[in-house]
Design an enzyme around this catalytic site. Structure first.
Site, mmCIF file in Angstrom:
data_model
loop_
_atom_site.group_PDB
_atom_site.id
_atom_site.type_symbol
_atom_site.label_atom_id
_atom_site.label_comp_id
_atom_site.label_asym_id
_atom_site.label_seq_id
_atom_site.Cartn_x
_atom_site.Cartn_y
_atom_site.Cartn_z
ATOM 1 N N GLY A 149 39.875 -25.798 -34.445
ATOM 2 C CA GLY A 149 38.880 -25.013 -34.182
ATOM 3 C C GLY A 149 37.616 -25.671 -34.754
ATOM 4 C CD GLU B 85 40.741 -20.759 -29.158
ATOM 5 O OE1 GLU B 85 40.527 -22.215 -29.109
ATOM 6 O OE2 GLU B 85 40.536 -20.073 -30.241
ATOM 7 C CD GLU C 296 40.445 -23.173 -25.003
ATOM 8 O OE1 GLU C 296 39.924 -23.458 -26.137
ATOM 9 O OE2 GLU C 296 41.677 -23.549 -24.646
ATOM 10 C CB SER D 9 34.979 -26.881 -26.878
ATOM 11 O OG SER D 9 35.704 -27.691 -27.593
ATOM 12 C CB SER D 10 34.831 -27.170 -32.283
ATOM 13 O OG SER D 10 33.809 -25.902 -32.585
ATOM 14 C CB THR E 246 43.536 -27.905 -30.762
ATOM 15 O OG1 THR E 246 42.738 -26.605 -30.362
ATOM 16 C CG2 THR E 246 42.891 -29.233 -30.103
ATOM 17 C CB THR F 121 42.955 -26.865 -26.952
ATOM 18 O OG1 THR F 121 43.304 -25.905 -27.785
ATOM 19 C CG2 THR F 121 41.934 -26.452 -26.088
ATOM 20 N NE ARG G 223 35.855 -25.119 -23.812
ATOM 21 C CZ ARG G 223 36.464 -24.801 -24.783
ATOM 22 N NH1 ARG G 223 37.741 -25.488 -25.179
ATOM 23 N NH2 ARG G 223 36.136 -23.983 -25.699
HETATM 24 N N1 GLY Z 1 39.770 -24.136 -28.609
HETATM 25 C C1 GLY Z 1 39.306 -25.093 -29.693
HETATM 26 C C2 GLY Z 1 38.109 -25.641 -28.887
HETATM 27 O O1 GLY Z 1 37.490 -25.746 -27.960
HETATM 28 O O2 GLY Z 1 37.481 -25.987 -30.048
#
Ligand code: GLY
Length: 597
Positions: free
Chosen positions: A495, A430, A449, A473-474, A410, A428, A116
């Protein structure tokens, strides 16, 4: 007592009727051993020896080629991801981040690699505010300010060093070839370029690369990226320190701090805070996964800073404690899990996240008790994951939270090899097109991000920015293990809808009894503690009336997610699955193809 929406019977009739996945590439009755490298994009492949599924044919081929050359699932995952950096540059690339969930067959354990992005050291709780208010989201999206310190290259290096057999240099070779040779522009690439054309035109470096002749590349034309080929080659030759403190890092920092805005561009472009020291300080991290027991299996996902593993896990726990599970319960469990995610999940290296309580059965029971026969009032309040649970507390009123961003950005891929290793990898930058700014002459876009942080002011929010902090993040790369053996891997872009997409597929597969291809193809809906549940048209058609009758507010959305998944069947057989149609359809392949006989 909650009533079950007539599933799986209804799902079987409607979903299978409407959205049957495409037939396999060869007739069912004629077992066929196919070429090791796929030549056409198919959404379903079955066979042996290893498998890859990505959104893109070239990336899938890169992964399969690595497997054919003796590489393992981690080598294939990195090679495929690097190739996505070429062919899906608006979702992936060397200046982004992501998460890998990995089943290591030798050690018989699941681990994760966190790549990340981090906030620069100079970032504070108020860096995304101005005059005590959040800066406009659109301004943040296309800015140097939103660029996080890239994690992808450090992640690849760490993942290969710990679990791969290829060097970074070797793993980058397929991507270099594709970048040099070029790839055929498809409708998705064209459309994503066109959607971004206005902002791409505002940066000289981006316009030069992605708007050749001033317009998006035509469908069917060949798109080459020699700059990215050279960047990958140099990264392989010089190593990751070229980025994390060296010349490439200096260029990234210069671009972030002083974006190459085109003369005459009428756009406020906020510069960023990133320095070379931030790049020097960056570390990818191996972390334990999040694990929940579900229907006798273990579901492994990504721990914070992603909310993917904990939110999917909590929702599964809630569902498991209900007497019956249908689509109504799926939406309600997801609503509750999102209320808790929003309240409690952030970067656990910098804030306290009550992860064990969020994932405890006792907390899930308390939450499940709030699910009745009709949709609960919006918004749902977060629970209190404090270890002190009541059999059935009264529902508290919730507070409105800003709607979560969702979009096609993503990319997700899965790989498996002949030794039993499995990778689920979500990558990703973002937004689709990241922050819209290409590092001049290097062939890749920067991420944005840091827009995943809560901008504030929001006292107590676990996801406010901070120095070195990773935005929540998701992303939800997920591996299911049964009796110590991996049986399924899945993930998606989208997302915050990533979480509901993964959850819905697990439910489709394990509650409604759909095959994996059908579970992936089935129409989707996403409830994230929002007033309305977004749903695909086919979902509305099939289930809309029944759900509205139970108090759900449904709104149409064109498409949710772009899944890749695989299933490990008996006797070494693997089923690789990609989207049949969403986002133009994905590409699944196995090393040795053999159809059902
Ligand atoms: N940028 C998408 C996520 O981290 O969920």
């Amino acid at each position: 007592m909650t009533a079950r929406l007539a599933l799986p019977a209804l799902a079987a009739t409607l979903v299978l009727g409407l959205l049957a996945p495409p037939a396999t590439a060869t007739p069912r009755t004629a077992p066929a051993v196919g070429p090791p490298t796929p030549h056409t994009k198919v959404a379903l492949a079955e066979g042996y020896g290893g498998a890859v599924a990505t959104v893109d044919l070239d990336a899938t081929r890169a992964g399969i080629d690595v497997l054919r050359r003796g590489g393992n699932a981690m080598d294939a995952a990195i090679a495929a991801a690097a190739t996505l950096g070429v062919t899906e540059p608006y979702s992936a690339g060397p200046a982004g981040g992501g998460f890998i969930v990995y089943y290591d067959a030798k050690r018989k354990k699941v681990t994760t690699i966190d790549g990340r992005e981090t906030a620069p050291a100079a970032m504070t709780e108020t860096s995304l505010q101005e005059d005590g208010k959040p800066i406009p989201f659109d301004e943040a999206v296309t800015s140097g300010l939103s660029a996080g310190v890239p994690g992808t290259i450090a992640q690849w290096e760490l993942a290969l060093r710990r679990y791969g057999t290829f060097s970074l240099k070797r793993a980058l070779q397929p991507a270099i070839k594709v970048a040099e040779r070029g790839f055929v522009v498809d409708q998705t690439f064209h459309d994503m370029t066109a959607q971004n054309a206005d902002r791409f035109a505002d940066f000289t470096s981006t316009a030069e690369l992605f708007l050749p002749g001033g317009a998006p590349p035509a469908v069917g034309s060949v798109f080459r990226n020699p700059d990215l080929a050279a960047t990958y080659r140099e990264l392989g030759r010089r190593g990751t320190s070229w980025l994390y403190g060296g010349r490439l890092g200096e260029e990234i920092v210069a671009t972030v701090q002083n974006p190459p805005v085109a003369p005459g561009a009428d756009r406020k472009v906020r510069p960023g805070l990133m320095t070379l020291d931030d790049l020097r300080a960056y570390r990818a991290v191996e972390r334990p996964p999040v694990k929940v027991a579900y229907r006798g299996m273990d579901v492994y996902g990504m721990a914070p800073p992603s909310s993917g593993g904990s939110t999917v896990g909590e929702a599964l726990n809630i569902l498991e404690s209900l007497p019956q599970i249908g689509l109504h319960e799926y939406l309600e469990a997801s609503r509750l899990a999102f209320a808790d995610r929003n309240a409690y999940v952030g970067d656990a290296d910098t804030v306290d996240v009550p992860l064990a309580e969020l994932l405890s059965d006792a907390f899930a029971k308390e939450r499940a008790c709030l699910i009745g026969s009709v949709a609960m009032p919006h918004p749902a309040a977060p629970g209190e994951p404090d270890g002190d649970y009541e059999p059935c507390p009264a529902a508290r009123p919730g507070a409105e939270t800003p709607p979560a961003a969702e979009g096609p950005e993503t990319s997700h891929l899965v790989t498996a090899d002949r030794w039993g290793n499995v990778a689920a990898y979500t990558i990703t930058i973002e937004s689709t097109g990241g922050n819209g700014i290409v590092v001049p002459g290097r062939g890749f876009l920067l991420n944005n991000e840091l827009t995943d942080f809560t901008f504030g002011p929001a006292p107590g929010d676990p996801n406010l920015p901070g120095p070195g902090k990773r935005p929540r993040s998701s992303m939800a790369p997920t591996i299911v293990v049964d009796d110590g053996r991996p049986i399924l891997a899945v993930g998606s872009p989208g997302g915050s809808t990533i979480i509901t997409t993964v959850l819905q597929i697990l439910i489709n597969r394990y509650e409604f009894g759909m095959s994996l291809p059908r579970a992936v193809a089935a129409p989707r809906a996403t409830q994230r503690n929002t007033a309305a549940t977004l749903a695909e048209p086919a979902f509305l058609e099939a289930y809309g009336d029944a759900l509205r009758a139970r108090g759900h507010v449904l709104e149409p959305t064109e498409e949710i997610g772009a899944v890749t998944a695989l299933e490990l069947l008996d006797r070494g057989r693997i089923r690789a699955v990609a989207e049949p149609t969403r986002r133009g359809g994905g590409s699944a392949a196995v090393l040795i193809r053999r159809n059902a006989d």
